[in-house]
Design an enzyme around this catalytic site. Structure first.
Site, PDB file in Angstrom:
ATOM      1  CG  ASP A  61      -2.076   0.957   1.105  1.00 13.05           C
ATOM      2  OD1 ASP A  61      -2.377   1.391  -0.025  1.00 13.05           O
ATOM      3  OD2 ASP A  61      -2.672   1.288   2.145  1.00 13.05           O
ATOM      4  N   GLY A  62       0.308   2.323  -0.568  1.00 12.15           N
ATOM      5  CA  GLY A  62       0.963   3.629  -0.501  1.00 12.15           C
ATOM      6  C   GLY A  62       1.522   4.147  -1.818  1.00 12.15           C
ATOM      7  CG  ASN A  63       1.983   1.549  -5.162  1.00 16.04           C
ATOM      8  OD1 ASN A  63       2.893   1.377  -4.369  1.00 16.04           O
ATOM      9  ND2 ASN A  63       1.487   0.581  -5.917  1.00 16.04           N
TER      10      ASN A  63
ATOM     11  CD1 TRP B  91       7.216   6.748  -2.640  1.00 12.73           C
ATOM     12  CD2 TRP B  91       6.780   6.980  -4.835  1.00 12.73           C
ATOM     13  NE1 TRP B  91       8.419   6.775  -3.304  1.00 12.73           N
ATOM     14  CE2 TRP B  91       8.178   6.917  -4.658  1.00 12.73           C
ATOM     15  CE3 TRP B  91       6.281   7.125  -6.128  1.00 12.73           C
ATOM     16  CZ2 TRP B  91       9.079   6.981  -5.717  1.00 12.73           C
ATOM     17  CZ3 TRP B  91       7.179   7.191  -7.189  1.00 12.73           C
ATOM     18  CH2 TRP B  91       8.564   7.129  -6.979  1.00 12.73           C
TER      19      TRP B  91
ATOM     20  CG  ASN C  77      -7.914  -1.912  -5.189  1.00 16.84           C
ATOM     21  OD1 ASN C  77      -6.998  -2.717  -5.040  1.00 16.84           O
ATOM     22  ND2 ASN C  77      -8.170  -0.982  -4.267  1.00 16.84           N
TER      23      ASN C  77
ATOM     24  NE  ARG D 100      -7.706   2.151  -5.405  1.00 17.67           N
ATOM     25  CZ  ARG D 100      -6.510   2.177  -4.862  1.00 17.67           C
ATOM     26  NH1 ARG D 100      -5.472   2.508  -5.591  1.00 17.67           N
ATOM     27  NH2 ARG D 100      -6.338   1.861  -3.604  1.00 17.67           N
TER      28      ARG D 100
ATOM     29  NE  ARG E 222      -7.795   0.669   5.402  1.00 12.09           N
ATOM     30  CZ  ARG E 222      -7.578   1.973   5.615  1.00 12.09           C
ATOM     31  NH1 ARG E 222      -7.702   2.467   6.830  1.00 12.09           N
ATOM     32  NH2 ARG E 222      -7.244   2.771   4.630  1.00 12.09           N
TER      33      ARG E 222
ATOM     34  CD  GLU F 219       3.396 -13.352  15.411  1.00 13.72           C
ATOM     35  OE1 GLU F 219       3.347 -12.189  15.853  1.00 13.72           O
ATOM     36  OE2 GLU F 219       3.119 -14.354  16.091  1.00 13.72           O
TER      37      GLU F 219
HETATM   38  C1  IPE Z   1      -5.318  -2.793  -0.255  1.00 12.10           C
HETATM   39  O1  IPE Z   1      -5.038  -1.445  -0.390  1.00 12.10           O
HETATM   40  C2  IPE Z   1      -5.288  -3.468  -1.583  1.00 12.10           C
HETATM   41  C3  IPE Z   1      -3.990  -3.550  -2.238  1.00 12.10           C
HETATM   42  C4  IPE Z   1      -2.835  -3.224  -1.711  1.00 12.10           C
HETATM   43  C5  IPE Z   1      -4.001  -4.073  -3.574  1.00 12.10           C
HETATM   44  P1  IPE Z   1      -6.195  -0.353  -0.512  1.00 12.10           P
HETATM   45  O2  IPE Z   1      -5.524   0.959  -0.590  1.00 12.10           O
HETATM   46  O3  IPE Z   1      -7.112  -0.705  -1.612  1.00 12.10           O
HETATM   47  O4  IPE Z   1      -6.986  -0.526   0.862  1.00 12.10           O
HETATM   48  P2  IPE Z   1      -7.854   0.507   1.681  1.00 12.10           P
HETATM   49  O5  IPE Z   1      -8.825   1.121   0.707  1.00 12.10           O
HETATM   50  O6  IPE Z   1      -6.913   1.517   2.240  1.00 12.10           O
HETATM   51  O7  IPE Z   1      -8.519  -0.306   2.739  1.00 12.10           O
HETATM   52  C1  IPE Z   2      -1.653   0.232  -3.348  1.00 12.51           C
HETATM   53  O1  IPE Z   2      -1.403   1.593  -3.382  1.00 12.51           O
HETATM   54  C2  IPE Z   2      -1.816  -0.360  -4.722  1.00 12.51           C
HETATM   55  C3  IPE Z   2      -3.223  -0.706  -5.068  1.00 12.51           C
HETATM   56  C4  IPE Z   2      -4.227  -0.701  -4.247  1.00 12.51           C
HETATM   57  C5  IPE Z   2      -3.472  -1.064  -6.444  1.00 12.51           C
HETATM   58  P1  IPE Z   2      -2.595   2.638  -3.334  1.00 12.51           P
HETATM   59  O2  IPE Z   2      -2.973   2.995  -4.735  1.00 12.51           O
HETATM   60  O3  IPE Z   2      -3.708   2.146  -2.492  1.00 12.51           O
HETATM   61  O4  IPE Z   2      -1.882   3.869  -2.665  1.00 12.51           O
HETATM   62  P2  IPE Z   2      -2.522   4.883  -1.629  1.00 12.51           P
HETATM   63  O5  IPE Z   2      -3.056   4.088  -0.487  1.00 12.51           O
HETATM   64  O6  IPE Z   2      -3.617   5.598  -2.370  1.00 12.51           O
HETATM   65  O7  IPE Z   2      -1.396   5.765  -1.249  1.00 12.51           O
HETATM   66 MG    MG Z   3      -4.139   2.367  -0.522  1.00 13.38          MG
END
Ligand code: IPE
Ligand code: IPE
Ligand code: MG
Length: 241
Positions: free
Chosen positions: A19-21, A24, A67, A70, A193, A206
């Site tokens: 998560d976090g792309n 970033w 997802n 989006r 989460r 864990e």
């Molecule tokens: C979880 O990340 C799914 C993936 C990493 C592919 P999300 O960014 O979709 O999750 P939420 O919306 O913060 O719960």
């Molecule tokens: C996780 O990164 C990758 C996918 C869910 C596809 P996010 O796209 O959820 O990145 P944030 O949470 O918005 O930073």
């Molecule tokens: Mg995310």
């Protein structure tokens, strides 16, 4: 006197919520898709590190059943990234000894992507060095629902006796039926989460929640998290030895 050797048993199966792309990229004023591309490059680094670190299975959450909510442009950008990832990584994954599998519901994915997924699974089917499982259109609840449907069909056709169902029956119907349960689940980006990831399989895993955004999650960060795992005591409901 020689010091006793400290033997730390590392996790055999590590599952990662990457998560976090988006954050970033946004923190750099760049489009979210750039973050996804940077994230895809990290997958290569982390998978390559696994054999040396004793990790036999690594499962990464790439796209969840939620997802699809989006924007259309982010979803189609991700789908084309997945296609390109398979095309450009296939040979190096084969040569590195990586066996690639996918979990999740494939039916909603387009035919070209599904074809590439089948291709790389077949191409790497004899590899044994490290097992990379990519969760694509994966949701834990959706997986349990699909598994239950298949299980119910077996009951209806008389192949499965309802009285014989135990907690070992359902996992045989899950997408992960050939994988061991994860020992460690890592989530990057500071969110604590699990977002519908490996719900059944993580009963005794864990968890490590780290603040690093996925595109910044280097091999060194990965090693730090694994070394913390070595110091935890897993009791599985029993008592301290
Ligand atoms: C979880 O990340 C799914 C993936 C990493 C592919 P999300 O960014 O979709 O999750 P939420 O919306 O913060 O719960
Ligand atoms: C996780 O990164 C990758 C996918 C869910 C596809 P996010 O796209 O959820 O990145 P944030 O949470 O918005 O930073
Ligand atoms: Mg995310």
């Amino acid at each position: 006197m020689t010091m006793p050797t400290q033997v730390t048993i590392g996790p055999r199966h590590v599952a990662i919520i990457m998560d976090g792309n988006g954050r970033w990229a946004q923190s750099r004023g760049r489009p979210r898709l750039l973050g996804h591309r940077a994230g895809a490059r990290r997958v290569r680094e982390i998978v390559a590190a696994c054999p040396d670190l004793g990790v036999e299975y690594v499962t990464v959450f790439a796209f969840s059943t939620e997802n699809w909510k989006r924007t259309q442009s982010e979803v189609s950008g991700l789908m084309s990234l997945f296609r390109r990832y398979i095309q450009t990584e296939a040979n190096s994954l084969l040569e590195q000894g990586t066996r690639v599998r996918f979990i999740g519901d494939r039916l909603r994915l387009d035919a070209k992507l599904r074809g590439l997924m089948d291709m790389i699974e077949a191409l790497t089917a004899h590899n044994t060095r490290v097992n990379l499982t990519i969760a694509l259109n994966y949701g834990g609840r959706d997986e349990v629902a699909r598994a239950t449907k298949r299980l119910a069909r077996d009951v209806a056709s008389g192949r499965l006796d309802p009285e014989a169902i135990t907690d070992e029956t359902l996992p045989r119907y899950l997408d992960t039926h050939v994988l061991p349960d994860p020992d460690l689940v890592i989530r990057t980006s500071g969110e604590a989460r699990i977002s519908n990831f490996l719900l059944w399989q993580s009963a005794y895993a864990e968890y490590e929640f780290v603040d690093t955004l996925w595109p910044d999650f280097t091999r060194e960060r990965f090693e730090e998290v694994l070394s913390r795992f070595g110091t935890r005591e897993r009791r599985y409901g029993g008592m301290t030895a």
